[in-house]
Design an enzyme around this catalytic site. Structure first.
Site, PDB file in Angstrom:
ATOM      1  CG  HIS A  47     -42.244  42.662   8.563  1.00  0.00           C
ATOM      2  ND1 HIS A  47     -40.947  42.247   8.699  1.00  0.00           N
ATOM      3  CD2 HIS A  47     -42.624  43.118   9.786  1.00  0.00           C
ATOM      4  CE1 HIS A  47     -40.547  42.452   9.941  1.00  0.00           C
ATOM      5  NE2 HIS A  47     -41.541  42.966  10.618  1.00  0.00           N
ATOM      6  CG  HIS A  54     -40.994  38.238  12.813  1.00  0.00           C
ATOM      7  ND1 HIS A  54     -42.101  38.493  12.035  1.00  0.00           N
ATOM      8  CD2 HIS A  54     -40.587  39.450  13.277  1.00  0.00           C
ATOM      9  CE1 HIS A  54     -42.345  39.791  12.021  1.00  0.00           C
ATOM     10  NE2 HIS A  54     -41.451  40.398  12.770  1.00  0.00           N
ATOM     11  CB  CYS A  89     -39.479  48.289  18.544  1.00  0.00           C
ATOM     12  SG  CYS A  89     -40.046  49.511  17.360  1.00  0.00           S
ATOM     13  CG  HIS A  91     -37.202  42.306  13.779  1.00  0.00           C
ATOM     14  ND1 HIS A  91     -37.216  43.488  13.048  1.00  0.00           N
ATOM     15  CD2 HIS A  91     -38.499  41.921  13.886  1.00  0.00           C
ATOM     16  CE1 HIS A  91     -38.463  43.785  12.731  1.00  0.00           C
ATOM     17  NE2 HIS A  91     -39.251  42.856  13.222  1.00  0.00           N
ATOM     18  CD  GLU A 109     -33.740  51.990  16.261  1.00  0.00           C
ATOM     19  OE1 GLU A 109     -34.502  52.686  16.966  1.00  0.00           O
ATOM     20  OE2 GLU A 109     -34.126  50.996  15.610  1.00  0.00           O
ATOM     21  CE1 TYR A 125     -46.559  43.351  17.155  1.00  0.00           C
ATOM     22  CE2 TYR A 125     -46.182  43.189  19.513  1.00  0.00           C
ATOM     23  CZ  TYR A 125     -45.755  43.557  18.250  1.00  0.00           C
ATOM     24  OH  TYR A 125     -44.510  44.126  18.087  1.00  0.00           O
ATOM     25  CD  GLU A 136     -44.067  44.877  12.545  1.00  0.00           C
ATOM     26  OE1 GLU A 136     -43.606  43.755  12.877  1.00  0.00           O
ATOM     27  OE2 GLU A 136     -43.342  45.799  12.170  1.00  0.00           O
ATOM     28  CD  GLU A 138     -42.793  42.557  15.373  1.00  0.00           C
ATOM     29  OE1 GLU A 138     -41.916  42.842  14.554  1.00  0.00           O
ATOM     30  OE2 GLU A 138     -43.103  43.294  16.324  1.00  0.00           O
ATOM     31  CD1 TRP A 181     -44.781  48.448  18.348  1.00  0.00           C
ATOM     32  CD2 TRP A 181     -45.107  48.497  16.144  1.00  0.00           C
ATOM     33  NE1 TRP A 181     -43.745  49.175  17.802  1.00  0.00           N
ATOM     34  CE2 TRP A 181     -43.917  49.219  16.444  1.00  0.00           C
ATOM     35  CE3 TRP A 181     -45.504  48.380  14.803  1.00  0.00           C
ATOM     36  CZ2 TRP A 181     -43.130  49.820  15.456  1.00  0.00           C
ATOM     37  CZ3 TRP A 181     -44.724  48.983  13.827  1.00  0.00           C
ATOM     38  CH2 TRP A 181     -43.564  49.691  14.153  1.00  0.00           C
TER      39      TRP A 181
END
Length: 203
Positions: A47, A54, A89, A91, A109, A125, A136, A138, A181
């Site tokens: 990042h 990624h 959101c 990874h 979460e 993006y 970001e 991604e 994002w």
């Protein structure tokens, strides 16, 4: 209704974004412009500007009234702390299926397993975060579904939650900070959201 499995619930600290000073290094899956895996990188390094492309995922969950579940990211997040964003959101771990990762992180979460979780396409993006200077870059896998159980948010991950209509979201977006994002992933997921909620939902 059927629910998706929330795997690795006992390993939630390994996926944490919270800055608790004790978290191990987290590896991300690097991809090319087609989404094919080309390697791995440590999370923070991926990042740092200009960013390394990624794999990521974004989840949009709705209640029975067609309201979108938002979360405000905890203040201890390593970037985009304290801002509003979509339901979840994150990874995937290297080699982990995005669908599995989306279900896992939603449970970690928010303490719920999403119902009727379905793929909603992908979006690529490049969004810098002006506050942290992180980027970001991604290739993001999108998912939509339902939430049908009481939330049990992890305070290290989630500062606040809210269910909003399409109109309420626009009002909140105009007056409160959101992740860089958010609108990109929301717009990309809209066709699947409309299919899930129906045209009357206003999405």
């Amino acid at each position: 209704m059927p629910t998706t499995p929330a795997t690795a619930a006992n390993n939630s600290s390994n996926g944490s974004d919270a800055s608790n000073g004790t978290q191990p290094s987290i590896m991300l899956e690097l991809v090319d412009e087609t989404g094919s895996t080309i390697g791995t990188a440590e999370k923070l390094a991926a990042h740092q500007a200009p960013g390394q492309l990624h794999r990521a995922f974004s989840v949009f969950l709705f209640d029975e009234e067609g309201r979108l579940l938002l979360q405000r990211r905890a203040l201890g997040k390593y970037h985009s702390a304290g801002v509003w964003s979509n339901t979840c959101c994150g990874h995937p771990y290297p080699g982990e299926a995005p669908f599995t990762a989306a279900a896992r992180r939603t449970f970690e979460e928010l303490g719920v397993s999403p119902s009727l979780l379905a793929e909603a396409g992908t979006v690529r993006y490049n969004h810098p975060d002006p506050e942290s200077g992180l980027v970001e870059q991604e290739y993001n896998h999108l998912f939509v579904g339902m939430v049908q159980a009481p939330l049990r948010p992890d305070p290290l991950e989630v500062g606040e939650t809210a269910f909003v209509t399409a109109r309420e979201l626009m009002e909140r977006h105009a007056s409160a900070p959101f992740s860089a994002w958010f609108m990109t992933v929301l717009d990309a997921a809209r066709p699947a959201i409309k299919e899930l909620t129906g045209e009357t939902g206003g999405w």
